[in-house]
Design a protein around this motif. Structure first.
Motif, PDB file in Angstrom:
ATOM      1  N   VAL A 135      14.846  -6.691   2.947  1.00  0.00           N
ATOM      2  CA  VAL A 135      13.706  -6.847   3.860  1.00  0.00           C
ATOM      3  C   VAL A 135      14.139  -7.699   5.053  1.00  0.00           C
ATOM      4  O   VAL A 135      13.894  -7.339   6.200  1.00  0.00           O
ATOM      5  N   TYR A 136      14.799  -8.813   4.773  1.00  0.00           N
ATOM      6  CA  TYR A 136      15.240  -9.700   5.852  1.00  0.00           C
ATOM      7  C   TYR A 136      16.230  -8.995   6.786  1.00  0.00           C
ATOM      8  O   TYR A 136      16.144  -9.119   7.999  1.00  0.00           O
ATOM      9  N   ASP A 137      17.140  -8.256   6.219  1.00  0.00           N
ATOM     10  CA  ASP A 137      18.183  -7.613   7.024  1.00  0.00           C
ATOM     11  C   ASP A 137      17.707  -6.378   7.780  1.00  0.00           C
ATOM     12  O   ASP A 137      18.234  -6.080   8.849  1.00  0.00           O
ATOM     13  N   TYR A 138      16.717  -5.654   7.258  1.00  0.00           N
ATOM     14  CA  TYR A 138      16.394  -4.349   7.837  1.00  0.00           C
ATOM     15  C   TYR A 138      14.955  -4.174   8.326  1.00  0.00           C
ATOM     16  O   TYR A 138      14.644  -3.142   8.924  1.00  0.00           O
ATOM     17  N   ALA A 139      14.085  -5.131   8.113  1.00  0.00           N
ATOM     18  CA  ALA A 139      12.696  -4.974   8.567  1.00  0.00           C
ATOM     19  C   ALA A 139      12.633  -4.905  10.087  1.00  0.00           C
ATOM     20  O   ALA A 139      13.290  -5.682  10.780  1.00  0.00           O
ATOM     21  N   ASP A 140      11.832  -3.975  10.589  1.00  0.00           N
ATOM     22  CA  ASP A 140      11.648  -3.903  12.039  1.00  0.00           C
ATOM     23  C   ASP A 140      10.410  -4.684  12.474  1.00  0.00           C
ATOM     24  O   ASP A 140      10.173  -4.850  13.657  1.00  0.00           O
ATOM     25  N   ASP A 141       9.653  -5.186  11.517  1.00  0.00           N
ATOM     26  CA  ASP A 141       8.478  -6.014  11.792  1.00  0.00           C
ATOM     27  C   ASP A 141       8.935  -7.481  11.793  1.00  0.00           C
ATOM     28  O   ASP A 141       9.360  -7.997  10.754  1.00  0.00           O
ATOM     29  N   PRO A 142       8.875  -8.165  12.941  1.00  0.00           N
ATOM     30  CA  PRO A 142       9.394  -9.543  13.015  1.00  0.00           C
ATOM     31  C   PRO A 142       8.704 -10.510  12.051  1.00  0.00           C
ATOM     32  O   PRO A 142       9.350 -11.400  11.499  1.00  0.00           O
ATOM     33  N   GLU A 143       7.411 -10.344  11.831  1.00  0.00           N
ATOM     34  CA  GLU A 143       6.698 -11.249  10.922  1.00  0.00           C
ATOM     35  C   GLU A 143       7.113 -11.004   9.472  1.00  0.00           C
ATOM     36  O   GLU A 143       7.254 -11.948   8.695  1.00  0.00           O
ATOM     37  N   LEU A 144       7.317  -9.760   9.108  1.00  0.00           N
ATOM     38  CA  LEU A 144       7.795  -9.450   7.758  1.00  0.00           C
ATOM     39  C   LEU A 144       9.183 -10.055   7.551  1.00  0.00           C
ATOM     40  O   LEU A 144       9.453 -10.675   6.526  1.00  0.00           O
ATOM     41  N   ARG A 145      10.026  -9.887   8.527  1.00  0.00           N
ATOM     42  CA  ARG A 145      11.382 -10.440   8.440  1.00  0.00           C
ATOM     43  C   ARG A 145      11.338 -11.966   8.323  1.00  0.00           C
ATOM     44  O   ARG A 145      12.044 -12.564   7.520  1.00  0.00           O
ATOM     45  N   ARG A 146      10.495 -12.597   9.110  1.00  0.00           N
ATOM     46  CA  ARG A 146      10.365 -14.056   9.064  1.00  0.00           C
ATOM     47  C   ARG A 146       9.890 -14.521   7.691  1.00  0.00           C
ATOM     48  O   ARG A 146      10.438 -15.460   7.109  1.00  0.00           O
ATOM     49  N   ARG A 147       8.883 -13.854   7.153  1.00  0.00           N
ATOM     50  CA  ARG A 147       8.356 -14.258   5.839  1.00  0.00           C
ATOM     51  C   ARG A 147       9.383 -14.047   4.735  1.00  0.00           C
ATOM     52  O   ARG A 147       9.483 -14.864   3.822  1.00  0.00           O
ATOM     53  N   ALA A 148      10.131 -12.950   4.817  1.00  0.00           N
ATOM     54  CA  ALA A 148      11.187 -12.721   3.820  1.00  0.00           C
ATOM     55  C   ALA A 148      12.228 -13.834   3.919  1.00  0.00           C
ATOM     56  O   ALA A 148      12.675 -14.366   2.891  1.00  0.00           O
ATOM     57  N   GLY A 149      12.605 -14.215   5.124  1.00  0.00           N
ATOM     58  CA  GLY A 149      13.570 -15.296   5.309  1.00  0.00           C
ATOM     59  C   GLY A 149      13.047 -16.623   4.785  1.00  0.00           C
ATOM     60  O   GLY A 149      13.782 -17.380   4.140  1.00  0.00           O
ATOM     61  N   CYS A 150      11.796 -16.914   5.045  1.00  0.00           N
ATOM     62  CA  CYS A 150      11.195 -18.159   4.544  1.00  0.00           C
ATOM     63  C   CYS A 150      11.158 -18.172   3.020  1.00  0.00           C
ATOM     64  O   CYS A 150      11.424 -19.206   2.390  1.00  0.00           O
ATOM     65  N   LEU A 151      10.818 -17.039   2.415  1.00  0.00           N
ATOM     66  CA  LEU A 151      10.781 -16.977   0.958  1.00  0.00           C
ATOM     67  C   LEU A 151      12.180 -17.171   0.370  1.00  0.00           C
ATOM     68  O   LEU A 151      12.345 -17.886  -0.618  1.00  0.00           O
ATOM     69  N   LEU A 152      13.170 -16.560   0.971  1.00  0.00           N
ATOM     70  CA  LEU A 152      14.550 -16.767   0.504  1.00  0.00           C
ATOM     71  C   LEU A 152      14.969 -18.227   0.644  1.00  0.00           C
ATOM     72  O   LEU A 152      15.560 -18.801  -0.282  1.00  0.00           O
ATOM     73  N   ASP A 153      14.648 -18.851   1.768  1.00  0.00           N
ATOM     74  CA  ASP A 153      14.966 -20.270   1.965  1.00  0.00           C
ATOM     75  C   ASP A 153      14.296 -21.130   0.899  1.00  0.00           C
ATOM     76  O   ASP A 153      14.916 -22.035   0.329  1.00  0.00           O
ATOM     77  N   LEU A 154      13.028 -20.853   0.632  1.00  0.00           N
ATOM     78  CA  LEU A 154      12.293 -21.621  -0.362  1.00  0.00           C
ATOM     79  C   LEU A 154      12.890 -21.422  -1.755  1.00  0.00           C
ATOM     80  O   LEU A 154      13.067 -22.382  -2.506  1.00  0.00           O
ATOM     81  N   TRP A 155      13.198 -20.181  -2.093  1.00  0.00           N
ATOM     82  CA  TRP A 155      13.764 -19.899  -3.421  1.00  0.00           C
ATOM     83  C   TRP A 155      15.074 -20.663  -3.615  1.00  0.00           C
ATOM     84  O   TRP A 155      15.280 -21.293  -4.643  1.00  0.00           O
ATOM     85  N   TRP A 156      15.957 -20.637  -2.619  1.00  0.00           N
ATOM     86  CA  TRP A 156      17.233 -21.345  -2.736  1.00  0.00           C
ATOM     87  C   TRP A 156      17.026 -22.863  -2.762  1.00  0.00           C
ATOM     88  O   TRP A 156      17.756 -23.582  -3.460  1.00  0.00           O
ATOM     89  N   ALA A 157      16.066 -23.373  -2.009  1.00  0.00           N
ATOM     90  CA  ALA A 157      15.801 -24.816  -2.019  1.00  0.00           C
ATOM     91  C   ALA A 157      15.316 -25.262  -3.399  1.00  0.00           C
ATOM     92  O   ALA A 157      15.765 -26.293  -3.920  1.00  0.00           O
ATOM     93  N   VAL A 158      14.420 -24.496  -3.998  1.00  0.00           N
ATOM     94  CA  VAL A 158      13.931 -24.824  -5.343  1.00  0.00           C
ATOM     95  C   VAL A 158      15.086 -24.737  -6.339  1.00  0.00           C
ATOM     96  O   VAL A 158      15.262 -25.621  -7.188  1.00  0.00           O
ATOM     97  N   TRP A 159      15.886 -23.684  -6.230  1.00  0.00           N
ATOM     98  CA  TRP A 159      17.033 -23.546  -7.129  1.00  0.00           C
ATOM     99  C   TRP A 159      17.948 -24.767  -7.010  1.00  0.00           C
ATOM    100  O   TRP A 159      18.397 -25.330  -8.012  1.00  0.00           O
TER     101      TRP A 159
END
Length: 191
Positions: A135-159
């Motif tokens: 989703v982060y790499d291929y979404a053409d919707d900027p808000e979708l891409r941003r949210r996917a990136g934020c979720l990945l950042d959060l997941w790695w921070a919690v990990w």
């Protein structure tokens, strides 16, 4: 399969045409068979469920919805697929829009409420999260891409907060008798 098509298919971003049109169509047909038999617009409902209605296990559910989104994104512009109707009567363009809205809400809900039901699962979480990289790499919707990136950042921070040298502490919803899931063998550390 989606990533291979995105990067190496006829219109690939990295090496266009490295994957032949014939191979690309075989891959798309296989994905079509899967999503057409298992996906409808009703599955992308967010108002009542708020994305918390999970079918099968959580990681299977997430893999399913991310494939439904990604396949529809590929199919909406491809001859032979863009005009096909799913079992619910809608086409790829409608499915892509519905799944885009669903995943936006899904990412927001998980960020607000502590990520996943399958907490601290080495194998299950990493498998489920792979689709968010798509989703982060291929979404053409900027808000979708941003949210996917934020979720990945959060997941790695919690990990990162819950482990020392790959040995995980904290809560978990899947623990195995072998103990291998707690002894620094995290599959995402190797990938």
């Amino acid at each position: 399969l989606c990533r291979l098509i995105e990067d190496y298919g006829v219109a690939g971003r990295l090496a266009p045409g490295r994957l032949s049109a014939e191979a690309e169509n075989i891959m798309l047909e296989a994905m079509w068979e899967y999503v057409n038999s298992r996906t409808s617009l009703a599955d992308a409902e967010t108002e009542e469920s708020q994305t918390w209605r999970i079918t099968e296990s959580e990681n299977h559910h997430l893999q399913h919805i991310l494939l439904a989104w990604h396949f529809a994104g590929l199919a909406r512009s491809r001859p032979g697929f863009r005009d096909r109707k799913y079992g619910d009567g809608a086409g790829a363009k409608a499915h892509y829009a519905a799944w885009t809205a669903y995943i936006k809400r899904y990412a927001l809900e998980r960020a607000r409420k502590g990520l996943f039901v399958e907490v601290g699962s080495d194998n299950y979480n990493v498998i489920a999260m792979k689709g968010f990289y798509n989703v982060y790499d291929y979404a053409d919707d900027p808000e979708l891409r941003r949210r996917a990136g934020c979720l990945l950042d959060l997941w790695w921070a919690v990990w990162a907060q819950l482990q020392i040298g790959g040995v995980q502490g904290g809560g978990r919803s899947r623990i195995y008798p072998s103990g291998g899931d707690r002894l620094g063998t995290h599959s995402h550390m190797r990938e």
